[in-house]
Structures are given as C-alpha cells and as structure tokens.
Design a protein around this motif. Structure first.
Motif, PDB file in Angstrom:
ATOM      1  N   GLY A  27       0.774  -1.235   0.000  1.00 47.98           N
ATOM      2  CA  GLY A  27       0.000   0.000   0.000  1.00 47.98           C
ATOM      3  C   GLY A  27       0.804   1.283   0.000  1.00 47.98           C
ATOM      4  O   GLY A  27       0.237   2.361  -0.044  1.00 47.98           O
ATOM      5  N   SER A  28       2.145   1.186   0.020  1.00 44.47           N
ATOM      6  CA  SER A  28       2.949   2.407   0.125  1.00 44.47           C
ATOM      7  C   SER A  28       3.666   2.772  -1.164  1.00 44.47           C
ATOM      8  O   SER A  28       4.073   3.916  -1.352  1.00 44.47           O
ATOM      9  CB  SER A  28       3.995   2.250   1.229  1.00 44.47           C
ATOM     10  N   GLY A  29       3.853   1.798  -2.055  1.00 40.79           N
ATOM     11  CA  GLY A  29       4.643   2.051  -3.249  1.00 40.79           C
ATOM     12  C   GLY A  29       6.131   2.082  -2.985  1.00 40.79           C
ATOM     13  O   GLY A  29       6.933   2.392  -3.873  1.00 40.79           O
ATOM     14  N   VAL A  30       6.510   1.775  -1.765  1.00 44.51           N
ATOM     15  CA  VAL A  30       7.925   1.802  -1.351  1.00 44.51           C
ATOM     16  C   VAL A  30       8.477   0.381  -1.385  1.00 44.51           C
ATOM     17  O   VAL A  30       7.831  -0.563  -0.920  1.00 44.51           O
ATOM     18  CB  VAL A  30       8.073   2.391   0.065  1.00 44.51           C
ATOM     19  N   ARG A  31       9.690   0.234  -1.935  1.00 42.56           N
ATOM     20  CA  ARG A  31      10.349  -1.067  -1.986  1.00 42.56           C
ATOM     21  C   ARG A  31      11.410  -1.174  -0.894  1.00 42.56           C
ATOM     22  O   ARG A  31      12.081  -0.180  -0.562  1.00 42.56           O
ATOM     23  CB  ARG A  31      10.977  -1.317  -3.356  1.00 42.56           C
ATOM     24  N   ILE A  32      11.574  -2.371  -0.370  1.00 49.56           N
ATOM     25  CA  ILE A  32      12.557  -2.588   0.691  1.00 49.56           C
ATOM     26  C   ILE A  32      13.951  -2.216   0.215  1.00 49.56           C
ATOM     27  O   ILE A  32      14.748  -1.639   0.968  1.00 49.56           O
ATOM     28  CB  ILE A  32      12.511  -4.048   1.164  1.00 49.56           C
ATOM     29  N   ARG A  33      14.264  -2.511  -1.055  1.00 47.34           N
ATOM     30  CA  ARG A  33      15.594  -2.177  -1.587  1.00 47.34           C
ATOM     31  C   ARG A  33      15.831  -0.671  -1.517  1.00 47.34           C
ATOM     32  O   ARG A  33      16.947  -0.227  -1.225  1.00 47.34           O
ATOM     33  CB  ARG A  33      15.711  -2.660  -3.030  1.00 47.34           C
ATOM     34  N   GLN A  34      14.786   0.124  -1.771  1.00 49.48           N
ATOM     35  CA  GLN A  34      14.942   1.586  -1.689  1.00 49.48           C
ATOM     36  C   GLN A  34      15.281   2.015  -0.271  1.00 49.48           C
ATOM     37  O   GLN A  34      16.092   2.925  -0.066  1.00 49.48           O
ATOM     38  CB  GLN A  34      13.653   2.269  -2.157  1.00 49.48           C
ATOM     39  N   LEU A  35      14.676   1.362   0.710  1.00 48.50           N
ATOM     40  CA  LEU A  35      14.957   1.697   2.103  1.00 48.50           C
ATOM     41  C   LEU A  35      16.396   1.317   2.464  1.00 48.50           C
ATOM     42  O   LEU A  35      17.073   2.044   3.206  1.00 48.50           O
ATOM     43  CB  LEU A  35      13.973   0.980   3.027  1.00 48.50           C
ATOM     44  N   GLN A  36      16.860   0.186   1.944  1.00 48.46           N
ATOM     45  CA  GLN A  36      18.251  -0.217   2.179  1.00 48.46           C
ATOM     46  C   GLN A  36      19.220   0.812   1.611  1.00 48.46           C
ATOM     47  O   GLN A  36      20.221   1.161   2.242  1.00 48.46           O
ATOM     48  CB  GLN A  36      18.509  -1.586   1.545  1.00 48.46           C
ATOM     49  N   ILE A  37      18.902   1.298   0.407  1.00 45.03           N
ATOM     50  CA  ILE A  37      19.774   2.284  -0.237  1.00 45.03           C
ATOM     51  C   ILE A  37      19.744   3.599   0.530  1.00 45.03           C
ATOM     52  O   ILE A  37      20.794   4.217   0.774  1.00 45.03           O
ATOM     53  CB  ILE A  37      19.343   2.474  -1.710  1.00 45.03           C
ATOM     54  N   LEU A  38      18.557   4.070   0.937  1.00 42.52           N
ATOM     55  CA  LEU A  38      18.461   5.302   1.723  1.00 42.52           C
ATOM     56  C   LEU A  38      19.268   5.177   3.013  1.00 42.52           C
ATOM     57  O   LEU A  38      20.005   6.102   3.378  1.00 42.52           O
ATOM     58  CB  LEU A  38      17.001   5.595   2.059  1.00 42.52           C
ATOM     59  N   ARG A  39      19.112   4.062   3.676  1.00 46.80           N
ATOM     60  CA  ARG A  39      19.832   3.827   4.938  1.00 46.80           C
ATOM     61  C   ARG A  39      21.340   3.949   4.735  1.00 46.80           C
ATOM     62  O   ARG A  39      22.040   4.590   5.529  1.00 46.80           O
ATOM     63  CB  ARG A  39      19.470   2.419   5.436  1.00 46.80           C
ATOM     64  N   GLU A  40      21.839   3.389   3.645  1.00 43.77           N
ATOM     65  CA  GLU A  40      23.278   3.420   3.390  1.00 43.77           C
ATOM     66  C   GLU A  40      23.752   4.814   2.986  1.00 43.77           C
ATOM     67  O   GLU A  40      24.850   5.238   3.358  1.00 43.77           O
ATOM     68  CB  GLU A  40      23.644   2.411   2.307  1.00 43.77           C
ATOM     69  N   VAL A  41      22.932   5.545   2.221  1.00 45.19           N
ATOM     70  CA  VAL A  41      23.292   6.918   1.838  1.00 45.19           C
ATOM     71  C   VAL A  41      23.447   7.787   3.081  1.00 45.19           C
ATOM     72  O   VAL A  41      24.401   8.566   3.207  1.00 45.19           O
ATOM     73  CB  VAL A  41      22.238   7.510   0.884  1.00 45.19           C
ATOM     74  N   MET A  42      22.514   7.647   4.024  1.00 42.41           N
ATOM     75  CA  MET A  42      22.563   8.473   5.235  1.00 42.41           C
ATOM     76  C   MET A  42      23.717   8.051   6.138  1.00 42.41           C
ATOM     77  O   MET A  42      24.310   8.883   6.816  1.00 42.41           O
ATOM     78  CB  MET A  42      21.231   8.402   5.965  1.00 42.41           C
ATOM     79  N   ARG A  43      24.041   6.770   6.156  1.00 38.05           N
ATOM     80  CA  ARG A  43      25.182   6.321   6.945  1.00 38.05           C
ATOM     81  C   ARG A  43      26.501   6.795   6.340  1.00 38.05           C
ATOM     82  O   ARG A  43      27.396   7.248   7.048  1.00 38.05           O
ATOM     83  CB  ARG A  43      25.198   4.786   7.024  1.00 38.05           C
ATOM     84  N   ALA A  44      26.601   6.664   5.004  1.00 35.62           N
ATOM     85  CA  ALA A  44      27.865   6.989   4.326  1.00 35.62           C
ATOM     86  C   ALA A  44      28.044   8.489   4.131  1.00 35.62           C
ATOM     87  O   ALA A  44      29.170   8.980   4.072  1.00 35.62           O
ATOM     88  CB  ALA A  44      27.918   6.283   2.969  1.00 35.62           C
ATOM     89  N   GLY A  45      26.931   9.222   4.029  1.00 31.38           N
ATOM     90  CA  GLY A  45      27.025  10.666   3.858  1.00 31.38           C
ATOM     91  C   GLY A  45      27.069  11.121   2.416  1.00 31.38           C
ATOM     92  O   GLY A  45      27.120  12.315   2.143  1.00 31.38           O
TER      93      GLY A  45
END
Length: 303
Positions: free
Chosen positions: A5-23
């Motif tokens: 129901g969100s249109g959000v994929r788990i892979r996108q969340l993994q990528i966002l998480r890594e972008v914020m961690r790596a900077g």
C-alpha cells in the motif's frame, strides 16, 4: 519486494539507509556495489513514493532533512530484526554458544561489564558476550540497529523506540589521587579548582560545564593540562598525579581499583543511568538476566 500500500520497496529503504550512513551517494554506491546513478534513481523514486523530500543539496553535498532522520529511525527499527537473523541461525545450528551484545561507555569496562560477563558465564558457559563502546548516541544506534541487545545509557532517551530499566542516579564528583589536599574536604567547589591542573572532558559534556565554566564565572582561567573525549579516558592521568577530573559517582565507582578518591563537586548536575533495549522487544531469560545484572551498576565504593 513492495511494502503493501505504500509504493515503497525494501531495496529503496536499504539504499536510503546506506546513503545516510555513508554521507554521500558515491560512498553508498561503493558499499552496496552498485552504480551511483542507480543509487540516485532509487532515492528519487523513494521521494516520489513518499511525497516528501529526503535531502537538500548544498555545495554538491546531500543534507538529510528532519523528516529523513525521523524516517531513518523507523527504518532502523524495522531492519533490526532482519540484522539479527544471521546470529539466530548460527545459534540454531550450534546451540552450545549464544551471543549477547552489550554496548556501554568505555568506563564501564573496569568494573560493571567484567562483573556482568562473569555472572553470565557462571550461569552458563555457552554464552559469549560481545562488548561495544561509544558515546550515548552511538550506544542507542547499536541497540536500534540490532548490533547489540542491551546498552547502558543516560536519560533522557527516546521512549518511542527504546525501553529501559533504571541503574541509578549520580551527581558530579571531583576525582583526585590519594593523599591529595581534597581528601581532607567533604566536598569540592569550583573555587577549590583555582590553581589546580585539570584533566577536562570535551566541552560538549555536562561535567565540563560544571567545572570549567564555573571557574570562568569566578573570573579564574582554568588550567587544563589534558582534554579527553570519552568517559574512562581520564583515570590514567589522574592516577599519574597529572591533575584532577570532574565526573559523576557512577563512573567514579568504576575506578575503585585504581587507588583514587573522589568527593562531591559543586556546582553539580544529576545523571540518571539506565539499561536500554529495543522498544517492545520481549527479552529472553538470558537477556533479562543480563539486563538485571547491568542494572546493579558498579560495586559500591565509599567516597
């Protein structure tokens, strides 16, 4: 896999998480072993699905928005369970070992953590304890990301994402070598520090505010001879007779075996120490036992 129901994929969340961690998207791409354009495209698609911006760009740098940081906490909590699957599989494959992860400031490695590990091992030698140290913020991140099961922290904490039990409260104390002139006093004040060599913690910490700023208020320039950035790093300098330090009672009791003394320091603050774990996580019997042992805090040492 899409989140219903969100249109959000788990892979996108993994990528966002890594972008914020790596900077940066470039570093995130290296960690994830994908191209930078793929990272950028996934972040853009995620923003479109969410309906709000996750980053703003300043001088070719990605700056996470406040909503991005709030969203990351939810993501980390969700992924924490997935991060724990690997250790759980290993335990099921070989049930003669069980890993218990504990995060705490490095000072707690002198008394509290050795005592807790000893009690855990006495209960069953099948348990292995993994200890991580860091700042209180890093400890919370270790717990939320599932890198550890339990942490020692201080209030306030975010009770939306963490549960806790109390260890105890502590006020500021002045730490000094045996036979120091402060040993004759019931308490030490900022005025007493005039002319004393000071082992001082980084200015972001409250104990710095208590001592150094109080001296400056009195019109005296503090004589700072060593500055350190983490609780537990002052004891060697104090033991060597280089200067005195301001900490709190609970941390000072971790130094019981170093042949030092401490007295209450004024002006002071009150610190409330707690054991923390992920919100709504049902602790196993072994983790409950470990949490209760941590909650006992350091052994009593009369000032």
């Amino acid at each position: 896999m899409d989140i219903t129901g969100s249109g959000v994929r788990i892979r996108q969340l993994q990528i966002l998480r890594e972008v914020m961690r790596a900077g940066s998207e470039r570093l995130a791409a290296q960690v994830l072993r994908i191209t930078q354009p793929a990272v950028s495209q996934n972040v853009k698609q995620l923003e479109e699905a969410l309906g709000f911006a996750l980053f703003r760009r300043e001088n070719n740098r990605l700056i996470p928005t406040a909503k991005a940081w709030e969203f990351l906490r939810t993501i980390d909590a969700a992924f924490a369970g997935l991060d724990r699957i690997g250790p759980s599989i290993e335990f099921l494959r070989n049930n003669d070992t069980r890993l218990i992860g504990i995060a705490a400031p490095s000072a707690f490695s002198f008394v509290t953590l050795p005592r807790v590990v000893k009690r855990i091992r006495e209960k069953s030698r099948s348990y292995t304890v993994q200890v991580k140290t860091g700042t209180y913020q890093q400890i919370a991140e270790h717990v939320l990301n599932g890198r550890v099961d339990l942490g020692i922290s201080r209030l306030p904490i975010d009770e939306r994402i963490l549960d806790w039990m109390p260890i105890g409260s502590a006020t500021n104390v002045c730490l000094f070598p045996e036979n120091h002139r402060f040993a004759m006093q019931e308490m030490v004040t900022a005025e007493d520090l005039i002319g004393e060599a000071i082992i001082d913690i980084d200015p972001q910490f409250a104990s710095h505010q208590m001592s150094v700023n109080a001296l400056r208020y009195l019109g005296a320039a503090p004589e700072i001879v060593v500055e350190y950035d983490s609780n537990g790093h002052d004891i060697g300098f104090v033991t060597a007779g280089i200067g005195v330090s301001i900490t709190n009672e609970i941390v000072a009791k971790e130094y019981a075996n170093f042949g030092i003394e401490f007295r209450r320091f004024l002006p002071g603050a009150v610190y409330h120490y707690v054991v923390v774990w992920q919100k709504d996580r049902k602790l196993s019997d072994s983790l409950r036992f470990a949490a209760e042992q941590l909650a006992m805090g350091p052994t009593d040492q009369a000032a």
